[in-house]
Design an enzyme around this catalytic site. Structure first.
Site, PDB file in Angstrom:
ATOM      1  N   GLU A  19       0.822  -1.212   0.000  1.00  0.00           N
ATOM      2  CA  GLU A  19       0.000   0.000   0.000  1.00  0.00           C
ATOM      3  C   GLU A  19       0.853   1.258   0.000  1.00  0.00           C
ATOM      4  O   GLU A  19       0.380   2.323  -0.362  1.00  0.00           O
ATOM      5  CB  GLU A  19      -0.880   0.021   1.259  1.00  0.00           C
ATOM      6  CG  GLU A  19      -1.788  -1.174   1.405  1.00  0.00           C
ATOM      7  CD  GLU A  19      -2.383  -1.254   2.796  1.00  0.00           C
ATOM      8  OE1 GLU A  19      -3.527  -0.770   2.965  1.00  0.00           O
ATOM      9  OE2 GLU A  19      -1.714  -1.774   3.696  1.00  0.00           O
TER      10      GLU A  19
ATOM     11  N   ASP B 119      -5.057   2.466  -1.449  1.00  0.00           N
ATOM     12  CA  ASP B 119      -4.079   3.276  -0.722  1.00  0.00           C
ATOM     13  C   ASP B 119      -2.827   3.529  -1.548  1.00  0.00           C
ATOM     14  O   ASP B 119      -2.248   4.626  -1.490  1.00  0.00           O
ATOM     15  CB  ASP B 119      -3.695   2.585   0.592  1.00  0.00           C
ATOM     16  CG  ASP B 119      -4.684   2.904   1.709  1.00  0.00           C
ATOM     17  OD1 ASP B 119      -5.447   3.872   1.560  1.00  0.00           O
ATOM     18  OD2 ASP B 119      -4.692   2.181   2.720  1.00  0.00           O
TER      19      ASP B 119
ATOM     20  N   ARG C  42      -8.724   9.553  -2.108  1.00  0.00           N
ATOM     21  CA  ARG C  42      -9.690   8.951  -3.037  1.00  0.00           C
ATOM     22  C   ARG C  42     -11.137   9.236  -2.652  1.00  0.00           C
ATOM     23  O   ARG C  42     -12.050   8.956  -3.434  1.00  0.00           O
ATOM     24  CB  ARG C  42      -9.467   7.440  -3.141  1.00  0.00           C
ATOM     25  CG  ARG C  42      -9.558   6.697  -1.840  1.00  0.00           C
ATOM     26  CD  ARG C  42      -9.041   5.259  -1.982  1.00  0.00           C
ATOM     27  NE  ARG C  42      -8.914   4.585  -0.709  1.00  0.00           N
ATOM     28  CZ  ARG C  42      -9.870   3.875  -0.123  1.00  0.00           C
ATOM     29  NH1 ARG C  42     -11.036   3.754  -0.733  1.00  0.00           N
ATOM     30  NH2 ARG C  42      -9.675   3.282   1.025  1.00  0.00           N
TER      31      ARG C  42
ATOM     32  N   CYS D  27      -6.045  -6.527  -4.467  1.00  0.00           N
ATOM     33  CA  CYS D  27      -7.292  -6.569  -3.699  1.00  0.00           C
ATOM     34  C   CYS D  27      -7.981  -5.214  -3.616  1.00  0.00           C
ATOM     35  O   CYS D  27      -8.934  -5.057  -2.856  1.00  0.00           O
ATOM     36  CB  CYS D  27      -7.033  -7.115  -2.298  1.00  0.00           C
ATOM     37  SG  CYS D  27      -5.854  -6.148  -1.330  1.00  0.00           S
TER      38      CYS D  27
END
Length: 963
Positions: free
Chosen positions: A819, A843, A853, A890
């Site tokens: 991330e 992230d 975001r 993911c």
């Protein structure tokens, strides 16, 4: 709660001096397996900072926050020194209670101890006790609390007779759960006795749970300025009798002051102050506790020291507690208040210099009393609700046939006329004279609203909908909301005004939180508030049209979403909100396309304006041209046909046209949804967000609780499907009430993820043990979040290795969640040590591009197909291939229609998506050629912007469709 047990009590100890005693205490913790040996030195470090002498012959040595890494298990040891010894601050100590604190459970022990420290003879009896049970009994007896607080005080009620005031006071005791119906009958059958000065008393003992005193004063004085109702416990022992006498002393103090007739002029807070001993000439200061753990030993000691420095006595009480004021110069008394974060302290002083003394105390409390404190919004003054506010300037509607970018909240595309849901005006009086009737109206409205929600929960039949609406039920049962409303009603507000003031204050406090996810829950509070307000005002929400429509609103509450007719609602469009709001979550669970945070202008759209809504791109187009509409219709038809075909083949593997297998798994935020994911074709769980179980509990869940939760997912997945669990990912931007962290300028870059877990190693160890236990040999993949480099991974791996050594046969892999850009840049150094990488593109994208975001204006630019993000993903893939690791994705990018081919071309082995998206993602993969997708990647990586990448992908897909 941590409890004293016989094996923790070490009697008849001796020591040369306090240093020897402290050394013995540290060794006792180590022998018990509670700490590493290094914790003993931390006990001395704490004493260097401040003495841990508590009072009455008791010291409570414990480590520093940094020493928690040496704690294996939270616990304590109690050492008795019958001959006593001199502590380094000059106090005499006969009992040392040393604490190993992996978390904050030890604070319960400290609060409990303060209730016995002032009991006569306790110190002597503790020093001479000759068995462990006697010591435990002396320290553990629950205190008898006599209730006289804001819940038992009714000021300036619209009643003038003595019997009427007695009924109001007795009802307060009944509503507070202190006395039953038989008590009310007993009180109403008696005549109040005169105390003089127009003060009256009436007593009862039937069905009394604990000693308590209630008082009611009239708005207009005739023959009664106040009526007291005393609840006596029948067959009371000495301790209960003493507590009851203290209540009578409160009344006696008022009588002796000669101010009895003036009680009716006071509001509830002032009345409680007089009963606590504050005279009318005393200066009073109210200030809230900001410390994360309230007034425990360290900040209490600072407060006491400052109070002792003043030239006159200062007393303090809890505004929300009883009428007991205590000396601010007494450590045991201050700790005994049990003041928690957010509670209001009331300080009082009388005489020359009182203002300056109180100012010094107030400044110290606000600054944290030597501790770092989080900011605390003062919501005691409720602001006007938006239902009663002045009209706002109307923003212009978005231009026709022009796409408007906002926040993508739920995938899908729809075309339908707009239905703009404008909140009704709730017209109600701000004040009412009859507070009793207003309280009854409020209670009836809350009951009706609760009944409505219960019906909705039943209709929802499980899943996200039922879970969130159940949370709304709990909000309605929150006594703090009702108490705040009733307090306003007792001051003369109408039921409507009092209720909305309570809702609005709570919602504003929630909205001010640093965590966006938690802040967005303010919409839930307002949703609950409007439901009750509607019942009070007899106002219903606007009725939608009979034909299909796209619902447009300022913000849609979850209960509004729950009542949507999904046969008619084609999509949701809101002016406010974010992708993590409950309305967005529910829209995704219902499969309704949704775009949120589109700005105030969408509220200026007219009913019937045609809209195209694209929930994947976060785009809405009002009144489209014929050509744009035709393109959208073709896209919708193609998607529906594809979705139908994809669902029929959902259990087939995702294999490209040139035989490359890509595993497609599901992202889960709750283990109860694992069965649904399997039914939709998921080949495993690619991301289990384990923080859901921690957020659902008021304290860290224990091993058994976690094992039971995780086992639900494993049982639903069966023996072969893997589960990838992300260890606890909370911190500065996702705080837990029981793990507060100091304020941070940028919590997204602060103490969160693996950083916080390493600061609480016992929690991480318990979680890993729970996961491996629940797996019971089934495939488990554990990944650490927010890892920035190899050092962090090794620190976490050391805990993992210690746990895994306890098990004989396991199928566990260990990886990291990519991330942070540094993790991707250093993937080559991590790859030899991990089994897999899982890329969290949400992230990774916002950290790489420095764009939140969830930002309503910038989120459209936080695109995971930006070449910078793609290059980081490629770096991870290259490192993984060189060391035999597998790589998954993911984040939201994994289900992005245009991104699937790019990720496959980069060589990704697994995609983990929302369970509803599993069939479509599998279908997209089956249409791809891995060889062709890989050949395009190099060109995409050389592009300058995400828009260029998307245009290139769109052009390539258009070319393929023409072949």
């Amino acid at each position: 709660m941590l409890k004293l047990t016989a094996d923790a009590v070490l009697l008849d100890q001796s020591a040369d001096d306090w240093r020897d005693a402290l050394t013995q205490a540290g060794k006792a913790l180590t022998r018990a397996g509670l700490t590493d040996a290094a914790y003993g030195q931390a006990l001395f470090q704490r004493e260097n900072e401040a003495s841990t002498y508590l009072g009455n012959g008791i010291a409570i040595p414990h480590g520093t926050p940094a020493s928690r890494a040496y704690v294996r298990e939270t616990g304590l040891r109690l050492l008795q020194f019958p001959n006593g010894l001199e502590w380094h601050d000059g106090n005499r100590v006969s009992l040392v209670i040393t604490i190993a604190a992996a978390n904050d459970e030890h604070l319960d022990i400290l609060r409990g101890l303060t209730h016995v420290l002032d009991a006569p003879g306790v110190a002597h009896r503790l020093a001479e006790a000759d068995n462990a049970d006697e010591v435990i009994a002396l320290l553990s007896r629950p205190p008898v609390v006599a209730r006289l607080d804001r819940h038992t005080v009714a000021a300036r009620v619209p009643v003038t007779t003595r019997q009427g005031l007695a009924a109001v006071a007795a009802t307060r005791l009944h509503e507070a759960g202190l006395a039953g119906p038989a008590f009310l009958a007993e009180i109403m059958g008696q005549t109040p006795a005169s105390l003089g000065d127009k003060l009256w008393l009436i007593e009862g003992s039937a069905d009394v749970a604990q000693p308590a005193l209630a008082v009611a004063t009239p708005a207009e004085v005739h023959d009664a300025a106040a009526v007291f109702v005393l609840a006596r416990v029948p067959r009371a022992d000495e301790q209960v009798g003493h507590a009851t006498q203290k209540l009578l002393d409160r009344m006696l103090g008022v009588l002796e002051s000669g101010e009895g007739t003036r009680l009716a002029q006071l509001d509830a807070g002032q009345l409680l102050g007089r009963l606590s001993g504050e005279s009318s000439s005393a200066e009073v200061l109210r200030v809230r506790v900001r410390n994360a753990h309230g007034l425990h030993a360290r900040p209490a000691k600072q407060l006491v020291q400052i109070a002792r420095e003043q030239s006159l006595p200062i007393r303090v009480r809890l505004e929300s507690g009883g009428a007991d004021t205590v000396s601010a110069a007494s450590l045991t008394k201050v700790i005994g208040l049990g003041a928690r974060r957010g509670q209001m302290l009331v300080f009082s002083a009388e005489g020359e210099g009182a203002s300056g003394a109180l100012e010094a105390i107030g400044n110290a409390v606000r600054s944290g009393l030597g501790e770092e404190v989080l900011p605390l919004d003062d919501t005691s003054e409720a602001r006007p609700s938006r239902n009663k506010s002045q009209p706002r300037a109307i923003a212009p509607a978005p231009a026709d046939d022009t796409p408007l970018d906002a926040v993508a909240a739920s995938p899908g595309m729809a075309i339908a006329p707009a239905f703009v849901m404008r909140l009704p005006e709730f017209d109600y009086p701000e004040t009412r004279d009859d507070s009793i009737s207003e309280r009854r109206r409020l209670d009836a409205a809350i009951r009706d609203a609760y009944s409505q929600l219960t019906d909705l929960v039943r209709a929802a039949d499980g899943g996200d909908m039922a879970e969130i609406l159940s949370m709304h039920e709990e909000m309605l049962r929150d006594p703090e909301l009702r108490e705040a409303a009733v307090e306003a009603i007792n001051e003369g507000a109408s039921a409507e005004a009092g209720w909305w003031a309570a809702i609005d204050a709570s919602a504003r406090a929630q909205a001010a939180l640093a965590d966006r996810i938690l802040a967005e829950r303010a919409a839930d509070l307002r949703d609950v508030g409007r439901r009750v307000l509607g019942r009070l005002c007899g106002v219903d929400m606007p009725e939608p049209p009979e034909h299909p429509y796209i619902l447009v609103a300022e913000d849609i509450g979850p209960s509004d979403v729950a009542q949507l007719d999904t046969q008619r609602v084609r999509g949701l469009l809101t002016a406010k909100g974010g992708a993590t709001s409950h309305s967005a979550i529910l829209a995704r669970s219902l499969g309704i396309p949704a775009v949120v945070g589109a700005g105030e202008g969408v509220l200026s759209l007219s009913d019937g304006d045609e809209l195209i809504i694209d929930g994947e791109r976060g785009r809405v187009t009002p009144n489209p041209s014929d050509a744009r509409r035709e393109r959208a219709e073709r896209a919708i038809a193609d998607r529906e046909a594809l979705a139908e075909k994809a669902f029929a083949a959902r259990f087939d593997p995702a294999v490209t046209t040139d035989d490359r297998r890509i595993e497609v798994a599901a992202n889960l935020g709750n283990t109860s949804h694992a069965g649904d994911a399997v039914e939709r074709g998921a080949e495993g769980v690619g991301l289990l967000r384990t923080e859901f179980i921690f957020m659902a509990h008021p304290a860290a869940p224990d091993l058994d609780t976690q094992v039971a939760e995780y086992r639900r997912a494993f049982e639903a997945l069966g023996p072969d499907r893997p589960l990838v669990a992300r260890t606890l990912d909370v911190g500065g931007d996702k705080p837990l009430d029981y793990w507060p962290v100091p304020p941070e300028d940028n919590p997204f870059l602060g103490l969160r993820g693996i950083r916080l877990a390493l600061d609480r190693p016992q929690i991480l160890e318990t979680q890993i043990r729970a996961l491996v236990t629940a797996a019971d040999g089934r495939p488990l993949r554990i990944m650490f979040p927010m890892v920035k480099d190899l050092a962090e991974f090794h620190a976490a791996r050391a805990i993992y290795d210690r746990v895994i050594a306890e098990f004989d046969s396991v199928d566990v892999q260990l990886g990291v969640m990519v991330e942070v850009p540094s993790c991707a840049l250093l993937a080559g150094s991590l790859a030899p040590h991990v089994d897999f990488f899982s890329i969290g593109t949400n992230d990774l994208t916002q950290y790489t591009l420095a764009i939140d975001r969830g930002h309503p204006r910038l989120s459209g630019q936080a695109d995971g197909l930006h070449p910078a993000v793609l290059r980081l993903i490629l770096m991870v893939m290259v490192a993984a291939e060189n060391h035999g690791c597998w790589v998954g994705v993911c984040g939201e990018l994994a289900s992005d229609g245009q991104a699937v081919g790019v990720l496959v071309g980069l060589g990704i082995h697994e995609l983990s998506v929302n369970a509803r998206q599993v069939p479509l993602v599998k279908a997209r993969i089956r249409r791809l050629s891995y060889t062709e997708a890989a050949s395009r990647v190099e060109a995409l990586l050389s592009m300058a912007t995400a828009a260029e990448v998307r245009e290139a992908v769109e052009a390539a897909e258009a070319g393929e469709s023409q072949v």
